[in-house]
Design an enzyme around this catalytic site. Structure first.
Site, mmCIF file in Angstrom:
data_model
loop_
_atom_site.group_PDB
_atom_site.id
_atom_site.type_symbol
_atom_site.label_atom_id
_atom_site.label_comp_id
_atom_site.label_asym_id
_atom_site.label_seq_id
_atom_site.Cartn_x
_atom_site.Cartn_y
_atom_site.Cartn_z
ATOM 1 N N LEU A 107 -92.564 -39.127 -19.359
ATOM 2 C CA LEU A 107 -93.389 -40.247 -19.811
ATOM 3 C C LEU A 107 -92.837 -41.568 -19.283
ATOM 4 O O LEU A 107 -93.589 -42.497 -18.999
ATOM 5 C CB LEU A 107 -93.436 -40.259 -21.338
ATOM 6 C CG LEU A 107 -94.364 -41.279 -22.000
ATOM 7 C CD1 LEU A 107 -95.825 -41.025 -21.611
ATOM 8 C CD2 LEU A 107 -94.209 -41.217 -23.514
ATOM 9 N N TYR A 147 -90.640 -30.679 -36.688
ATOM 10 C CA TYR A 147 -89.980 -30.205 -35.467
ATOM 11 C C TYR A 147 -89.814 -28.685 -35.512
ATOM 12 O O TYR A 147 -90.079 -27.992 -34.517
ATOM 13 C CB TYR A 147 -88.624 -30.888 -35.333
ATOM 14 C CG TYR A 147 -87.902 -30.620 -34.044
ATOM 15 C CD1 TYR A 147 -88.283 -31.256 -32.856
ATOM 16 C CD2 TYR A 147 -86.820 -29.754 -33.995
ATOM 17 C CE1 TYR A 147 -87.617 -31.021 -31.669
ATOM 18 C CE2 TYR A 147 -86.138 -29.518 -32.807
ATOM 19 C CZ TYR A 147 -86.540 -30.150 -31.654
ATOM 20 O OH TYR A 147 -85.865 -29.921 -30.472
ATOM 21 N N VAL A 185 -97.630 -35.600 -21.495
ATOM 22 C CA VAL A 185 -97.984 -34.189 -21.666
ATOM 23 C C VAL A 185 -99.060 -33.966 -22.717
ATOM 24 O O VAL A 185 -99.617 -32.862 -22.816
ATOM 25 C CB VAL A 185 -96.744 -33.333 -22.014
ATOM 26 C CG1 VAL A 185 -95.717 -33.400 -20.894
ATOM 27 C CG2 VAL A 185 -96.133 -33.742 -23.347
ATOM 28 N N ILE A 236 -77.011 -29.318 -29.169
ATOM 29 C CA ILE A 236 -76.674 -29.725 -27.806
ATOM 30 C C ILE A 236 -76.447 -31.232 -27.755
ATOM 31 O O ILE A 236 -77.193 -32.004 -28.368
ATOM 32 C CB ILE A 236 -77.800 -29.330 -26.819
ATOM 33 C CG1 ILE A 236 -78.155 -27.846 -26.983
ATOM 34 C CG2 ILE A 236 -77.391 -29.649 -25.377
ATOM 35 C CD1 ILE A 236 -77.038 -26.872 -26.720
ATOM 36 N N GLY A 272 -81.331 -35.780 -20.781
ATOM 37 C CA GLY A 272 -80.925 -34.606 -21.526
ATOM 38 C C GLY A 272 -81.105 -33.286 -20.801
ATOM 39 O O GLY A 272 -80.747 -33.134 -19.629
ATOM 40 N N ILE A 273 -81.669 -32.314 -21.509
ATOM 41 C CA ILE A 273 -81.833 -30.976 -20.952
ATOM 42 C C ILE A 273 -82.759 -30.996 -19.742
ATOM 43 O O ILE A 273 -82.494 -30.320 -18.739
ATOM 44 C CB ILE A 273 -82.344 -30.007 -22.040
ATOM 45 C CG1 ILE A 273 -81.255 -29.794 -23.095
ATOM 46 C CG2 ILE A 273 -82.777 -28.681 -21.434
ATOM 47 C CD1 ILE A 273 -81.712 -29.026 -24.327
ATOM 48 N N ALA A 323 -91.635 -26.530 -37.128
ATOM 49 C CA ALA A 323 -92.953 -25.917 -36.948
ATOM 50 C C ALA A 323 -93.374 -25.927 -35.484
ATOM 51 O O ALA A 323 -93.903 -24.940 -34.963
ATOM 52 C CB ALA A 323 -93.985 -26.654 -37.800
ATOM 53 N N SER A 324 -93.119 -27.042 -34.816
ATOM 54 C CA SER A 324 -93.517 -27.151 -33.408
ATOM 55 C C SER A 324 -92.760 -26.162 -32.536
ATOM 56 O O SER A 324 -93.327 -25.528 -31.644
ATOM 57 C CB SER A 324 -93.299 -28.583 -32.900
ATOM 58 O OG SER A 324 -91.919 -28.892 -32.736
ATOM 59 N N LYS A 325 -91.468 -25.991 -32.801
ATOM 60 C CA LYS A 325 -90.657 -25.106 -31.961
ATOM 61 C C LYS A 325 -90.901 -23.638 -32.285
ATOM 62 O O LYS A 325 -90.850 -22.780 -31.396
ATOM 63 C CB LYS A 325 -89.180 -25.465 -32.107
ATOM 64 C CG LYS A 325 -88.841 -26.847 -31.546
ATOM 65 C CD LYS A 325 -89.236 -27.005 -30.087
ATOM 66 C CE LYS A 325 -88.744 -28.292 -29.469
ATOM 67 N NZ LYS A 325 -89.076 -28.430 -28.040
#
Length: 249
Positions: free
Chosen positions: A39, A158, A63, A191, A18-19, A160-162
């Site tokens: 990972l 998701y 990570v 995307i 991906g990105i 909240a995390s971003k």
């Protein structure tokens, strides 16, 4: 080799697809040497095989684990004379579910990878820069998301995390500026990646209709902005959050 990041060493997480993979390809094309961290060791290796230039390195990195990240940086310093001065935090996961059905485990995993992982990689990387006296001109780019601003159905964890990645970026900017390190966030919209491939077609249709450009974006379009933020062309951009959404509202 010429390019806007020529001669730089970059450390990119989530590099296996991906990105993250697109970022590795763009940075290599612009002259950087790339450490592709993921990972999944096989996917990281496959990314390196796609890169222009030579002497790139692939590493298996979790990570969420400080030990794994520290071991990665030991490996980097065994392979290169100095640590990376460009860091791109692209590792991320989703564990989607309606809010009332969302498990604590799925909430914790998303926050750990997307937010805590960004913190851990950034802290360890910047300490390595400072210790090696190469921090001046360093750049960290964090992948957040437009849903951290706007919200999204079934993605409260998701989102909240971003949103946290954005807040982390602004706070860290103030602390890191005195060492010559800039830190910014990129907020992709909808995307086309493996993460969005699993989205049902009727949902994709709705999201595309909400995008002014009338289509999904590509990882390459995100990578272009990331490369700009890594380069000296963005020397006065610091603590910023840049939407790359095609006009998603």
């Amino acid at each position: 080799m010429s390019g806007i990041v020529a001669g730089k060493l970059a450390f990119v997480t989530g590099a296996g697809s991906g990105i993250g993979r697109a970022v590795c390809q763009k940075l290599a094309k612009e002259g950087a040497t790339v450490v592709a961290a993921d990972l999944n060791a096989k996917r990281a290796s496959e990314t390196v095989a796609l890169l222009e230039g030579s002497d790139h390195l692939s590493l298996a990195v979790d990570v969420v684990s400080p030990n794994s990240i520290n071991e990665a940086f030991v490996s980097v310093l065994q392979h290169y004379p100095k640590p990376p001065t460009l860091v791109v935090n692209s590792a991320g996961i989703t564990r989607d579910n309606y809010f009332l059905k969302l498990s604590e485990t799925d909430y914790d995993q998303v926050l750990d990878v997307n937010l805590k992982g960004t913190f851990l990689v950034t802290q360890i990387a910047v300490k390595a820069m400072i210790n090696a006296e190469v921090s001046n001109g360093g750049s960290v780019v964090n992948l957040a998301s437009i849903v951290g601003k706007l919200g999204n159905l079934g993605q409260s964890n998701y989102c909240a995390s971003k949103a946290g990645v954005e807040g982390f970026t602004r706070g860290a900017c103030i602390d890191l500026a005195k060492f010559g390190v800039r830190i910014n966030a990129v907020l992709p919209g909808f995307i086309r990646t493996q993460m969005t491939d699993i989205v049902p077609e009727h949902i994709k249709t709705i999201l595309i209709a909400k995008t002014a450009a009338g289509r999904m974006g590509t990882p390459d379009e995100i990578a272009e902005v990331v490369a700009f933020l890594c380069s000296n062309k963005s020397s006065f951009v610091n603590g910023a959050s840049i939407d790359v959404t095609g006009g998603f509202f």
